[in-house]
Design an enzyme around this catalytic site. Structure first.
Site, short mmCIF file in Angstrom:
data_model
loop_
_atom_site.label_atom_id
_atom_site.label_comp_id
_atom_site.label_asym_id
_atom_site.label_seq_id
_atom_site.Cartn_x
_atom_site.Cartn_y
_atom_site.Cartn_z
N TYR A 136 5.78 40.65 2.14
CA TYR A 136 5.56 39.29 1.64
C TYR A 136 6.92 38.73 1.21
O TYR A 136 7.50 39.17 0.23
CB TYR A 136 4.58 39.36 0.47
N LYS A 164 4.26 38.17 5.84
CA LYS A 164 3.92 36.82 5.40
C LYS A 164 5.17 36.17 4.85
O LYS A 164 5.81 36.70 3.94
CB LYS A 164 2.83 36.84 4.33
#
Length: 306
Positions: A136, A164
């Site tokens: 992330y 992400k």
């Protein structure tokens, strides 16, 4: 996870009754709402879920209740970001035992890490996990960004299955896609919903978009239009997404305005209470009236009980 994850995965808000009490009824309503909207998975304990503001006890309860409500209807991703690798591993074990499908980790966010330290951190972390891991990238919060070469090196481990990006930097995201262009098995998601459709048309697998808490079908429809290359439909739906972004997320002058606006909108729609974890506060009546008008202008406001 047996299949590569693609589509819209809402970073679920955490419905609260107060800073340390989960709103279970609101959680059930919200999960059913996004499932009805056609989303492809759910991500809890992220930025939009106020993960870093919640106690370990509340995080644990949220994981277990979310898994119970979902009952394997969709993949459940659990944020385990923490300044301590020990606590990240401990939370990941809770997720594993509750039946979650994967975990998501942003870099430790107090001391600034070099790229070599990032690699070392994730090599140590992934060996201690029972579940697959999504990286992330959230440089605004963590003070460090994954270099494309760093992602590639960490992703050599078979248990690292996706990425992400919430940097909002399109050039950076394209450089990551290019560096990983031979990894068809690896998932790439963008956080900022304003760029989701463009990213999908350029090769991303979907979006982890906060607005899908409120209007899941809008974001699912936009994702499919982008995937199909339907530029006219993308343009039409993108205008709605930008209207959400420019109104609901921009009420007031707080750094947390996007989250305050989102929770206020969800409370107006009858999905949860308008309660944020401290130190943040909910909107007052004046700001709530602005949110109500924004929902009416979007023509999404439901008049019947939900």
């Amino acid at each position: 996870m047996n299949q590569k994850l693609q589509g819209i995965v809402p970073p679920l808000i955490t419905p609260l009754l107060d800073s340390d009490t989960l709103d279970i009824e609101g959680l059930e309503k919200l999960i059913e709402h996004v499932i009805k909207g056609g989303v492809h998975g759910i991500f809890i304990l992220g930025t939009t879920g106020e993960g870093p503001s919640l106690s370990f006890r509340l995080q644990t309860e949220l994981i277990r209740e979310s898994s119970r409500i979902l009952n394997k209807r969709l993949p459940l991703l659990v944020g385990i970001s923490h300044t301590s690798i020990v606590e990240s591993i401990r939370l990941s074990q809770v997720a594993y035992e509750a039946g979650a499908d994967a975990v998501v980790s942003a870099p430790p966010y107090y001391f600034t890490l070099s790229q070599s330290e990032l690699v070392q951190f994730y090599e140590n972390l992934v060996h201690s996990l029972e579940l697959p891991l999504y990286l992330y990238n959230m440089p605004n919060m963590t003070k460090v960004s994954f270099a494309p070469t760093t992602i590639r090196r960490i992703a050599d481990h078979p248990n690292v299955i996706g990425f992400k990006d919430s940097s909002g930097n399109g050039t950076y995201f394209q450089s990551v896609l290019h560096a990983m262009s031979d990894r068809d098995d690896f998932s790439f998601f963008v956080g900022p919903e304003e760029m989701m459709a463009e990213a999908v048309m350029m090769g991303a697998d979907g979006g982890v978009n906060g607005g899908a808490n409120i209007f899941p079908k809008l974001y699912v429809d936009l994702y499919h239009a982008a995937l199909e290359g339907n530029s006219n439909r993308v343009q039409q739906l993108q205008a709605k997404v930008m209207q959400v972004s420019s109104t609901i997320y921009n009420v007031g002058k707080n750094g947390s305005s996007f989250l305050m606006g989102m929770k206020c909108a969800l409370s107006v729609l009858g999905l949860c209470q308008n309660v944020l974890a401290q130190p943040y506060q909910n909107f007052d009546s004046e700001h709530s009236a602005v949110i109500l008008k924004a929902l009416n202008d979007l023509q999404f406001l439901k008049t019947e009980p939900m």
